[in-house]
Design an enzyme around this catalytic site. Structure first.
Site, short mmCIF file in Angstrom:
data_model
loop_
_atom_site.label_atom_id
_atom_site.label_comp_id
_atom_site.label_asym_id
_atom_site.label_seq_id
_atom_site.Cartn_x
_atom_site.Cartn_y
_atom_site.Cartn_z
CE LYS A 70 25.01 -51.66 -74.88
NZ LYS A 70 25.74 -50.62 -75.61
CB THR A 117 27.18 -51.75 -84.33
OG1 THR A 117 28.49 -51.56 -84.82
CG2 THR A 117 26.82 -50.63 -83.37
CG ASN A 138 22.56 -43.28 -77.42
OD1 ASN A 138 22.14 -42.39 -76.69
ND2 ASN A 138 23.24 -44.32 -76.99
CB ILE A 139 21.55 -39.91 -83.35
CG1 ILE A 139 20.09 -39.49 -83.46
CG2 ILE A 139 22.25 -39.78 -84.68
CD1 ILE A 139 19.33 -40.14 -84.62
CG ASP A 140 23.99 -45.87 -83.04
OD1 ASP A 140 24.09 -45.30 -81.93
OD2 ASP A 140 23.64 -47.06 -83.15
N GLY A 160 24.15 -57.59 -79.68
CA GLY A 160 23.66 -57.95 -78.34
C GLY A 160 22.24 -57.44 -78.14
CG ASP A 161 21.54 -53.39 -78.23
OD1 ASP A 161 21.77 -53.73 -77.05
OD2 ASP A 161 22.05 -52.40 -78.77
CG ASP A 172 28.22 -52.90 -88.11
OD1 ASP A 172 28.63 -52.98 -86.93
OD2 ASP A 172 27.73 -51.86 -88.59
O1 RIB Z 1 24.60 -51.68 -78.40
C1 RIB Z 1 24.84 -50.79 -79.44
C2 RIB Z 1 24.42 -49.42 -79.06
O2 RIB Z 1 25.25 -48.95 -78.02
C3 RIB Z 1 24.54 -48.40 -80.16
O3 RIB Z 1 23.37 -48.27 -80.91
C4 RIB Z 1 24.94 -47.13 -79.43
O4 RIB Z 1 23.99 -46.12 -79.53
C5 RIB Z 1 25.21 -47.56 -78.00
O5 RIB Z 1 24.21 -47.19 -77.16
NA NA Z 2 24.69 -55.17 -87.75
#
Ligand code: RIB
Ligand code: NA
Length: 297
Positions: free
Chosen positions: A39, A239, A10-12, A242-243, A237
């Protein structure tokens, strides 16, 4: 390959806001940035940044986002032989708001991700069979995720499933998952319950992430789980944190199988805690040379 990821790109589209907007509300943000996310791609990039041989199986649109995505993977040394493109829909996109405390809310428009097919997966069978670890999430067609887990298990490849976003899953998902890593539950007690339940359904091991509280690792069904605390850091941040954790975990499990699951989790949580201290998703993931070298001993 050390690690193959079958998952999303995904483009965030990240807006930094004082707080998350309420329904019907218009808020002014302080900053906007665009980055590579999803993810699957995030987890894949984390393993690559740590130095593992990594392949991505996924689908992007035939648009500038998709082209940039493939370039980014190639720059990071990720094998994109099985990253397909489609002209039918756009590359997946994720508009994200991040508030002043580092919490986020995310909308995902899957686009090309949902067109990754079982035929695309079949074309990647050799790569999957030759990997040490296969990592999946649920941001693509779940049937394809299940087929990837089964394919990996048929070839005796270790599987990690990050069941996000949370959707109801057939028992076969659990039976074909060696390590399941669900995201943030409310409390350690909830996490303990989740471990029991997931192992009763057939998962080998369970790693439940608990945000700032670290994580709970249940290696085996009848043994008590281990709590691994997270270092306390200044959060900018979250975001993709978890990844970052799952990518780092896959890195250690594939390149250092001697460490075992609990120690791999300890090291991976150190890496994820660094990612929350910088803005953005993949941009906040540290490379091997930016990390304390004792993490690799
Ligand atoms: O886990 C974060 C990700 O979740 C973001 O990069 C977004 O694209 C969503 O898929
Ligand atoms: Na971050």
């Amino acid at each position: 390959m050390d690690v193959t990821v079958v998952g999303s790109c995904n483009i965030d589209l990240i807006s930094y806001v004082p707080r998350l907007p309420k329904p019907g509300e218009t808020l002014q943000g302080s900053k906007f940035s665009m980055g590579f996310g999803g993810k699957g791609a995030n987890q894949c990039v984390m393993t690559a940044k740590l130095g593992a041989k990594t392949a991505m199986v996924g689908k992007v649109g035939k648009d500038t986002f998709g082209e940039d995505f493939l370039k980014n993977f190639n720059n990071l040394g990720v094998d994109t032989t099985h990253c397909c493109t489609t002209a039918e829909v756009m590359t997946g996109a994720a508009p994200i708001c991040v508030d002043e405390t580092g919490q986020n809310s995310i909308v995902i428009v899957p686009g090309a991700n949902l067109l990754l097919s079982e035929a695309d997966l079949a074309a990647a069978e050799l790569v999957i069979a030759g990997s040490k670890v296969v990592v999946c999430q649920l941001e693509i067609n779940p049937d394809v995720t299940l087929a990837a887990l089964k394919m990996a298990k048929q070839h005796k490849v270790r599987t990690i499933l990050n069941p996000a976003p949370a959707i109801p899953l057939k028992h076969e998902f659990f039976e074909n998952t060696d390590i399941i890593c669900p995201n943030e539950t409310e409390s350690v007690d909830d996490a303990k319950r989740a471990c029991k339940e997931l192992q009763a359904r057939g998962c080998g091991s369970v790693v439940v992430t608990l945000g700032a509280q670290g994580l709970l690792v249940s290696v085996e069904k009848d043994a008590p789980p281990t709590h691994v605390p997270a270092p306390s850091v200044h959060v900018v941040d979250t975001t993709g944190a978890g990844d970052s954790f799952i990518g780092a975990l896959a890195f250690f499990l594939s390149t250092r199988p001697d460490l075992g699951l609990v120690e791999s989790c300890r090291r991976a949580v150190q890496i994820a805690s660094i990612s929350v201290q910088a803005p953005g998703t993949q941009t906040s993931f540290p490379t091997r040379s930016q990390l304390p070298q004792e993490l690799f001993l």
